[in-house]
Structures are given as C-alpha cells and as structure tokens.
Design a protein around this motif. Structure first.
Motif, mmCIF file in Angstrom:
data_model
loop_
_atom_site.group_PDB
_atom_site.id
_atom_site.type_symbol
_atom_site.label_atom_id
_atom_site.label_comp_id
_atom_site.label_asym_id
_atom_site.label_seq_id
_atom_site.Cartn_x
_atom_site.Cartn_y
_atom_site.Cartn_z
ATOM 1 N N UNK A 237 -11.073 58.547 74.056
ATOM 2 C CA UNK A 237 -12.397 57.826 74.230
ATOM 3 C C UNK A 237 -13.683 58.337 73.572
ATOM 4 N N UNK A 238 -14.028 57.385 73.067
ATOM 5 C CA UNK A 238 -15.314 57.240 72.544
ATOM 6 C C UNK A 238 -14.882 57.466 71.129
ATOM 7 N N UNK A 239 -14.001 57.906 70.608
ATOM 8 C CA UNK A 239 -13.462 57.008 68.845
ATOM 9 C C UNK A 239 -14.041 56.219 68.801
ATOM 10 N N UNK A 240 -14.282 55.874 67.416
ATOM 11 C CA UNK A 240 -14.871 54.503 67.022
ATOM 12 C C UNK A 240 -14.533 53.137 66.803
ATOM 13 N N UNK A 241 -14.889 52.111 67.736
ATOM 14 C CA UNK A 241 -14.240 51.545 68.018
ATOM 15 C C UNK A 241 -14.658 49.773 66.836
ATOM 16 N N UNK A 242 -16.223 50.454 67.128
ATOM 17 C CA UNK A 242 -16.348 49.025 66.021
ATOM 18 C C UNK A 242 -17.508 49.187 65.159
ATOM 19 N N UNK A 243 -18.281 48.205 64.700
ATOM 20 C CA UNK A 243 -19.377 48.826 64.577
ATOM 21 C C UNK A 243 -20.482 48.263 64.919
ATOM 22 N N UNK A 244 -21.649 48.409 65.374
ATOM 23 C CA UNK A 244 -22.534 48.437 66.597
ATOM 24 C C UNK A 244 -23.621 48.091 66.161
ATOM 25 N N UNK A 245 -24.114 48.166 64.893
ATOM 26 C CA UNK A 245 -25.196 48.146 64.422
ATOM 27 C C UNK A 245 -25.299 46.724 63.508
ATOM 28 N N UNK A 246 -24.593 46.348 62.953
ATOM 29 C CA UNK A 246 -24.628 44.963 62.553
ATOM 30 C C UNK A 246 -23.823 44.266 63.797
ATOM 31 N N UNK A 247 -24.437 42.919 63.885
ATOM 32 C CA UNK A 247 -24.003 41.854 64.499
ATOM 33 C C UNK A 247 -23.265 41.101 64.115
ATOM 34 N N UNK A 248 -22.380 40.172 64.952
ATOM 35 C CA UNK A 248 -21.636 39.775 64.025
ATOM 36 C C UNK A 248 -21.995 38.237 64.350
ATOM 37 N N UNK A 249 -21.201 36.676 63.167
ATOM 38 C CA UNK A 249 -21.546 35.783 62.998
ATOM 39 C C UNK A 249 -20.750 34.837 62.644
ATOM 40 N N UNK A 250 -21.118 33.755 62.243
ATOM 41 C CA UNK A 250 -19.861 33.189 61.484
ATOM 42 C C UNK A 250 -20.601 31.864 60.709
ATOM 43 N N UNK A 251 -19.443 31.337 59.795
ATOM 44 C CA UNK A 251 -20.440 31.208 58.604
ATOM 45 C C UNK A 251 -19.124 29.081 58.664
ATOM 46 N N UNK A 252 -20.175 28.189 58.876
ATOM 47 C CA UNK A 252 -19.307 26.258 58.702
ATOM 48 C C UNK A 252 -19.820 25.477 58.006
ATOM 49 N N UNK A 253 -18.954 25.794 57.360
ATOM 50 C CA UNK A 253 -18.727 24.497 55.964
ATOM 51 C C UNK A 253 -18.797 22.898 56.197
#
Length: 275
Positions: A237-253
């Motif tokens: 518990x408390x171990x790093x699961x993700x990176x909260x300093x960088x928000x998610x996104x997506x690219x669409x072509x």
C-alpha cells in the motif's frame, strides 16, 4: 538527351496543367462568410497515459472514432464549430517496461466540444493553392474504463481501484491542424490530426498509488493490483501505481466529409470568385 528533354517538358506541361486545374478546384474550398457546414468524420485513436509508452511504436494499440459536427463560417479565416464524438481507446502495460504490473483498460467514451478553426492564410492569397487550418476548443467527455478479468468484463470506476471516487465527466481541451485534400461543388474531404488533453488523470483508471486492499471488495482488490496473475508478489500500500503529475490524453487522426449547405447567396458568392 533530346528524348529526355522532350519527356521532361511533357512532364512539366502535365504538372502545370494539373496545378491549374487544382487551383481552379481550390476555389470550392472557399465558403462565403455566413455559410453553414455539416461535417462527419471517421478516424483512428491513440491513447497516451500511464498504461503505455509514448515512444513504443511497435505496440500502438490503436482505436477508432466517429463524429458529427456543425460549423459556421464567421469570416474569411475564422469558423466556429461544435461536435459530438464517440471514441474507443485501449491501453496495457504488456510489452512495456512496467509489464510486471499487468494493468490494462479499454473504454468507449462520448464527448462534446466547441471551438474555432482558423485558416493559416487568407483565401485570396495566391501563393497558396490550399489553406490548412488550426483547431482549438474545449468540452466534456465521460470516462468508462473497463477491463477483463477471468473472462468477465468489469467497469473500473465504480470499484474505486485506487480507493478514491474520481470525476467521470472531466473537461477536455482539443487542439490540432487540418488540411483540405479534395473538393467538389457541395462536398469536401479534409484530413485532421487533433490531440485531446483530458483534465483528469483517470482516463485509464490509473493515477497515484496502490491503496490498502484490506478494506476493499475482493474483486476491487484483485483489479487494483494484478501482479498475482503473473505469479508475482503484490505491491505494498502506497507504492507507485501511476504518474499523477501528467494528465492523460488521446490523439485522433481522422478523415472528414464536409457538406456545404447551399444557399442562393453562397452560389452567387462562388460564381463571383470564379469570375
């Protein structure tokens, strides 16, 4: 040598003829200020977040998108646009440097947004046959991350896999570029590349740290940390699961089919610019 020169001159003549025709057809890309347009598009998506590696081109995990939009040509270079879209994303830590954590997701999300298109050049600029444009806007999307476990599909957000309840209706910011590639009297084809920045780090249900699983439902605990499926010990518990300093996104072509709503004033405008 003479034969080569003849061939070269013929090639140049064909190119000049093509460019002349292309320039004439480019007049169709100009709408009278005050024109309305309908717009539909189909594209491919790529998710960018905690469950993939941005430079891992061997495992793009592409999805699809479909959208419908309406636009209003306000001036020669500015167009207002509103759109609703449905897009599919998927991501997995398999084949990444975090493959031992074994997390994955997929989602089919709706979104709505509104913004502007701004043409790079004035339509009367004779130095450019086609006029690409920039796109920017904002809106909302609804997050529906899911995963498969032991042959069954589970919705992740209600299970609170990180021990928190997050906002499933975040703000989105969209920006990108587009370019017309084909035009007719009433229809046009455009190609657009747009990145959507989600104002949430839970697009993929992963953001911060592993929670205390002793307080969770068994299925929530199992989906919070999936290392046991690989025969590995669970994270503390408390171990790093993700990176909260960088928000998610997506690219669409996407390829866009645009229908110019014809009016008497629009037809008169086109006849006038074609001289």
């Amino acid at each position: 040598m003479r034969y080569f020169r003849i061939q070269l001159l013929m090639a140049i003549a064909i190119c000049l003829s093509f460019l002349k025709t292309f320039a004439q057809r480019s007049e169709y890309w100009r709408e009278r200020p005050g024109s309305w347009l309908l717009n539909t598009g189909v594209g491919t998506t790529r998710y960018l977040g905690d469950l993939n590696e941005r430079g891992n081109l061997g495992h793009l995990r592409l999805g699809v998108s479909v959208g419908v939009a309406a636009a209003y040509r306000f001036s020669n270079r500015l167009t207002f646009r509103a759109e609703t879209q449905l897009y599919f994303l998927r991501g997995s830590q398999a084949d990444t440097y975090l493959s031992y954590n074994n997390l994955s997701f997929r989602s089919l999300n709706p979104e709505v947004w509104a913004g502007v298109q701004f043409d790079f050049w004035h339509p009367e600029d004779k130095n450019h046959i086609i006029v690409p444009y920039a796109i920017a806007g904002f809106g909302l999307t609804y997050l529906t991350p899911k995963t498969t476990y032991k042959g069954q599909t589970y919705s992740l957000a209600p299970l609170r896999t990180e021990g928190v309840t997050y906002n499933r209706l975040p703000l989105i910011l969209r920006y990108g570029i587009g370019v017309p590639i084909l035009a007719g009297e009433r229809f046009k084809w455009h190609l657009e590349g747009i990145y959507t920045h989600v104002m949430s780090d839970y697009l993929d249900d992963v953001s911060t740290v592993y929670p205390d699983r002793s307080t969770m439902l068994p299925i929530a605990a199992a989906l919070s940390d999936r290392r046991s499926e690989l025969g590995l010990p669970l994270n503390a518990a408390g171990a790093k699961r993700g990176n909260s300093t960088k928000r998610d996104g997506y690219f669409i072509l996407s390829g866009r089919l645009i229908w110019v709503i014809s009016t008497a004033r629009q037809q008169h405008y086109r006849r006038s610019i074609r001289g």
